[in-house]
Design a protein around this motif. Structure first.
Motif, PDB file in Angstrom:
ATOM      1  N   ALA A 111      64.557   8.553  55.786  1.00  0.00           N
ATOM      2  CA  ALA A 111      64.566   7.858  57.073  1.00  0.00           C
ATOM      3  C   ALA A 111      65.923   7.211  57.333  1.00  0.00           C
ATOM      4  O   ALA A 111      66.423   7.235  58.465  1.00  0.00           O
ATOM      5  N   ALA A 112      66.535   6.665  56.280  1.00  0.00           N
ATOM      6  CA  ALA A 112      67.851   6.036  56.433  1.00  0.00           C
ATOM      7  C   ALA A 112      68.926   7.069  56.761  1.00  0.00           C
ATOM      8  O   ALA A 112      69.806   6.822  57.594  1.00  0.00           O
ATOM      9  N   LEU A 113      68.865   8.249  56.115  1.00  0.00           N
ATOM     10  CA  LEU A 113      69.824   9.314  56.402  1.00  0.00           C
ATOM     11  C   LEU A 113      69.691   9.774  57.850  1.00  0.00           C
ATOM     12  O   LEU A 113      70.695   9.958  58.559  1.00  0.00           O
ATOM     13  N   ALA A 114      68.452   9.945  58.308  1.00  0.00           N
ATOM     14  CA  ALA A 114      68.237  10.362  59.695  1.00  0.00           C
ATOM     15  C   ALA A 114      68.780   9.329  60.667  1.00  0.00           C
ATOM     16  O   ALA A 114      69.408   9.686  61.675  1.00  0.00           O
ATOM     17  N   ALA A 115      68.574   8.066  60.365  1.00  0.00           N
ATOM     18  CA  ALA A 115      69.047   7.001  61.248  1.00  0.00           C
ATOM     19  C   ALA A 115      70.567   6.907  61.267  1.00  0.00           C
ATOM     20  O   ALA A 115      71.161   6.599  62.306  1.00  0.00           O
ATOM     21  N   ALA A 120      65.158  15.792  46.065  1.00  0.00           N
ATOM     22  CA  ALA A 120      66.448  16.489  46.176  1.00  0.00           C
ATOM     23  C   ALA A 120      67.512  15.563  46.752  1.00  0.00           C
ATOM     24  O   ALA A 120      68.665  15.576  46.303  1.00  0.00           O
ATOM     25  N   LEU A 121      67.142  14.767  47.740  1.00  0.00           N
ATOM     26  CA  LEU A 121      68.113  13.820  48.313  1.00  0.00           C
ATOM     27  C   LEU A 121      68.530  12.790  47.273  1.00  0.00           C
ATOM     28  O   LEU A 121      69.718  12.449  47.150  1.00  0.00           O
ATOM     29  N   ASP A 122      67.576  12.287  46.494  1.00  0.00           N
ATOM     30  CA  ASP A 122      67.901  11.320  45.439  1.00  0.00           C
ATOM     31  C   ASP A 122      68.815  11.943  44.393  1.00  0.00           C
ATOM     32  O   ASP A 122      69.733  11.274  43.886  1.00  0.00           O
ATOM     33  N   LEU A 123      68.582  13.215  44.073  1.00  0.00           N
ATOM     34  CA  LEU A 123      69.394  13.899  43.072  1.00  0.00           C
ATOM     35  C   LEU A 123      70.809  14.161  43.573  1.00  0.00           C
ATOM     36  O   LEU A 123      71.775  14.107  42.802  1.00  0.00           O
ATOM     37  N   ALA A 135      61.052  12.232  60.613  1.00  0.00           N
ATOM     38  CA  ALA A 135      61.347  10.789  60.664  1.00  0.00           C
ATOM     39  C   ALA A 135      61.727  10.353  62.073  1.00  0.00           C
ATOM     40  O   ALA A 135      61.496   9.207  62.461  1.00  0.00           O
ATOM     41  N   LEU A 136      62.309  11.274  62.835  1.00  0.00           N
ATOM     42  CA  LEU A 136      62.740  10.980  64.202  1.00  0.00           C
ATOM     43  C   LEU A 136      61.703  11.408  65.236  1.00  0.00           C
ATOM     44  O   LEU A 136      61.934  11.248  66.450  1.00  0.00           O
ATOM     45  N   GLY A 137      60.587  11.979  64.780  1.00  0.00           N
ATOM     46  CA  GLY A 137      59.539  12.406  65.683  1.00  0.00           C
ATOM     47  C   GLY A 137      59.773  13.756  66.319  1.00  0.00           C
ATOM     48  O   GLY A 137      59.183  14.064  67.364  1.00  0.00           O
ATOM     49  N   TRP A 138      60.622  14.596  65.715  1.00  0.00           N
ATOM     50  CA  TRP A 138      60.993  15.891  66.287  1.00  0.00           C
ATOM     51  C   TRP A 138      60.297  17.034  65.554  1.00  0.00           C
ATOM     52  O   TRP A 138      60.238  17.046  64.317  1.00  0.00           O
TER      53      TRP A 138
END
Length: 269
Positions: free
Chosen positions: A113-117, A159-162, A180-183
């Motif tokens: 969610a933070a990456l998307a934001a 995968a993102l954490d890695l 996360a963005l509703g898309w």
């Protein structure tokens, strides 16, 4: 462009198996920008053709005889054209809202969610193509391509954490960021003419439902290469994640372990 493709998958078992059943997404989709000039699917056992809920040309393979190995070969030539602006025709029975449903592999974690934001600080109800590309570029920068660093069961969050992964992980993270963005966003499995990229010829990318004013619909985005889909791609299946669009997926009845080896060749004709 004409792509010659050969995909061989072999399962080898340490003990004799009594029964195997495999769901196959190994036939190119019927879409306006690609056409199979020739295509053959071969394997021991019985093949039953059907179209799944996502509109994918599918087969159910059953082998009801003792066996210690199973080989599946898909091969043929596909003619492709580059979709303008990466836009692929919809023509689907499913609403794009069907691709807003989260799965275990595409669950939205706080880092996702933070990456998307960060990539899209002021999201619109639907993205434009430029928004989808900003997400793809952000994901490619955050998760370095490294063959063998993850497995088919690795989630988008893991995968993102890695910080490393393969095309499947890039695709799952983009789907999760869109959620996360509703898309709406859907996973795509298929092949790519790898050229000199060094990436596998078996590939995964994402369709994102976009609104570019005059054009509303699916735009196909390759996160691994941070680009829109071109005529170097052949699409096999779409789904919510890898599990629903995997080229080969199944179960067996029998003891012992198994190993799987796959070879994919894609060349221009």
């Amino acid at each position: 462009m004409q792509l010659w493709i050969r995909h061989e998958t072999t399962y080898t078992y340490t003990a004799q198996q009594a029964y195997s059943i495999q769901q196959l997404h190994l036939t190119p989709r019927l879409e306006s920008h690609q056409h199979a000039l020739s295509w053959q699917l071969s394997a021991a056992g019985q093949l039953h053709a059907y179209t799944d809920a996502y509109g994918n040309l599918s087969h159910m393979l059953t082998l009801n005889a003792p066996h210690t190995a199973l080989t599946i070969v898909a091969a043929g030539t596909v003619e492709t054209t580059a979709p303008q602006g990466g836009r692929v025709a919809s023509g689907d029975a499913l609403s794009p809202l069907a691709y807003t449903v989260p799965t275990a592999l595409t669950a939205v974690t706080p880092p996702i969610a933070a990456l998307a934001a960060r990539c899209i600080p002021q999201p619109s109800p639907l993205p434009c193509t430029a928004d989808a590309m900003r997400l793809a570029e952000g994901i490619a920068a955050a998760v370095r391509y490294q063959s063998g660093s993850t497995a088919v069961g690795t989630t988008a969050g893991a995968a993102l954490d890695l910080g490393t992964g393969v095309c499947q992980d890039h695709a799952h993270i983009l789907v999760a960021c869109c959620h996360a963005l509703g898309w709406p966003a859907r996973y795509v499995s298929g092949y790519i003419d790898p050229g000199n990229s060094g990436h596998a010829a078996s590939h995964a990318w994402v369709d994102v439902w976009t609104d570019d004013g005059a054009d509303v619909g699916w735009v196909s985005v390759d996160v691994t290469h941070a680009r829109l889909m071109t005529d170097a791609y052949c699409r096999l299946a779409v789904g919510r994640d890898y599990d629903s669009a995997a080229p080969v997926r199944g179960v067996r009845r029998g003891a012992g372990g198994e190993s799987m080896a796959a070879t994919v060749q894609v060349t221009q004709q």
